[in-house]
Design an enzyme around this catalytic site. Structure first.
Site, mmCIF file in Angstrom:
data_model
loop_
_atom_site.group_PDB
_atom_site.id
_atom_site.type_symbol
_atom_site.label_atom_id
_atom_site.label_comp_id
_atom_site.label_asym_id
_atom_site.label_seq_id
_atom_site.Cartn_x
_atom_site.Cartn_y
_atom_site.Cartn_z
ATOM 1 N N HIS A 37 -6.976 -5.293 10.106
ATOM 2 C CA HIS A 37 -6.722 -5.013 8.690
ATOM 3 C C HIS A 37 -5.410 -5.641 8.221
ATOM 4 C CE1 HIS A 37 -4.551 -0.841 9.411
ATOM 5 N NE2 HIS A 37 -3.716 -1.833 9.512
ATOM 6 N N ASN A 66 -7.246 -3.503 14.299
ATOM 7 C CA ASN A 66 -8.631 -3.769 13.887
ATOM 8 C C ASN A 66 -8.720 -4.931 12.896
ATOM 9 O OD1 ASN A 66 -7.613 -2.712 11.538
ATOM 10 N ND2 ASN A 66 -8.962 -0.934 11.447
ATOM 11 N N GLU A 123 -9.516 -2.227 5.445
ATOM 12 C CA GLU A 123 -10.126 -1.987 6.745
ATOM 13 C C GLU A 123 -11.335 -2.912 6.941
ATOM 14 O OE1 GLU A 123 -8.293 -0.431 8.571
ATOM 15 O OE2 GLU A 123 -7.963 1.679 8.121
ATOM 16 N N ASP A 162 0.817 -1.214 0.000
ATOM 17 C CA ASP A 162 0.000 0.000 0.000
ATOM 18 C C ASP A 162 0.853 1.267 0.000
ATOM 19 O OD1 ASP A 162 0.956 -0.390 2.578
ATOM 20 O OD2 ASP A 162 -0.996 -0.821 3.444
#
Ligand code: PGA
Length: 265
Positions: A139, A137, A144, A67
């Site tokens: 990811h 979380n 996400e 990313d």
């Protein structure tokens, strides 16, 4: 999933580097999927050491990062391109022209980057080994919670939690991007081998959900349960909430015994 519980961060890095070394020994022109973030740093340091000692070479290796932020140029110290240059590429013998991130230059259409990146990955034969961290979380990359489990490389808006978790890296919060281009979960699933690294207590709940929870878009890393060849390397803290903790240690013990008996034979 092959879940391996190790003593600490250093042991995770040593094991991860050994897996990369093994791949590069078998396939010197391998295609590596790389991650930024704090977790893989110790592994990169090991790989730099191995390269300097001549144990491995990245001369023929191609890398694709997961990313990149939208709006930060390569020269921005907070961009993932800058991070990768600083933490790995500048210290190894890789051809700079063989290192790729899903970067969106000034004037480029962010929506066009994903399909082009995927085409480039395919043209290099696909990713042999993808290294991943995991967010608190759940990811992977910047996929996400609630990301499509079959998503492809695309623009993604970060959650407020992710922005908060990464705030420490930005002096000026107003300059912190809220959007990124990330490989999708479907794209990650196409890597031939996946290596998920997690260290520290803050990752324990995400790891539990990824390894033992249901496969669910609310924990993107849980999709890795559907991948054929995943190794999860954890330090004790990151493994601390696993219900099957003892079982995973028992598996490691049995494997060791099996390997020892083969060595004796
Ligand atoms: P970290 O980030 O390695 O900096 O904890 C991992 C991630 O958010 O994917």
């Amino acid at each position: 999933m092959d879940v391996v519980i190790l003593k600490d961060d250093a042991a995770v890095a040593a094991e991860a580097a050994a897996i990369v070394r093994q791949l590069l020994t078998q396939k010197p022109a391998a295609v590596l999927g790389l991650a930024s973030g704090n977790t893989p740093l110790a592994t990169y340091r090991r790989l730099i050491q191995d390269c300097k000692q001549g144990l491995i070479s990245f001369r023929d290796v191609t890398t694709f990062n997961l990313d990149e932020y939208i709006g930060l140029g390569a020269e921005d110290p907070q961009s993932y391109r800058h991070f990768m240059q600083r933490e790995l590429f500048e210290h190894i013998d890789i051809d700079p022209g063989s290192t790729f991130l899903p970067e969106c230059g000034v004037g480029e259409d962010p929506l066009a980057i994903g399909p082009a990146y995927e085409a480039l990955i395919r043209s290099r034969g696909g990713i042999d080994l993808q290294i991943l961290g995991i967010g608190q979380n759940g990811h992977i990359g910047f996929n996400e919670p609630a990301s499509s489990l079959r998503s492809r490389t695309r623009v993604k808006t970060l959650t407020r939690d992710t922005v908060e978790a990464n705030r420490k890296y930005f002096d000026d919060p107003l300059k912190q991007p809220r959007t990124a281009i990330t490989m999708g979960i479907g794209s990650i699933m196409e890597a031939r081998q996946v290596l998920l690294l997690a260290t520290g207590a803050s990752k324990a709940e995400a790891v539990r959900q990824a390894v033992e929870g249901p496969v669910a878009a609310m924990c993107p890393a849980s999709m890795l349960q559907m991948h054929e060849t995943v190794t999860v390397l954890l330090d004790r803290e990151a493994a601390s909430r696993l219900e099957l903790h003892d079982y995973f240690e028992w598996v490691a013990e049995q494997k060791r015994l099996l390997l020892d008996s083969r060595a004796d034979a």
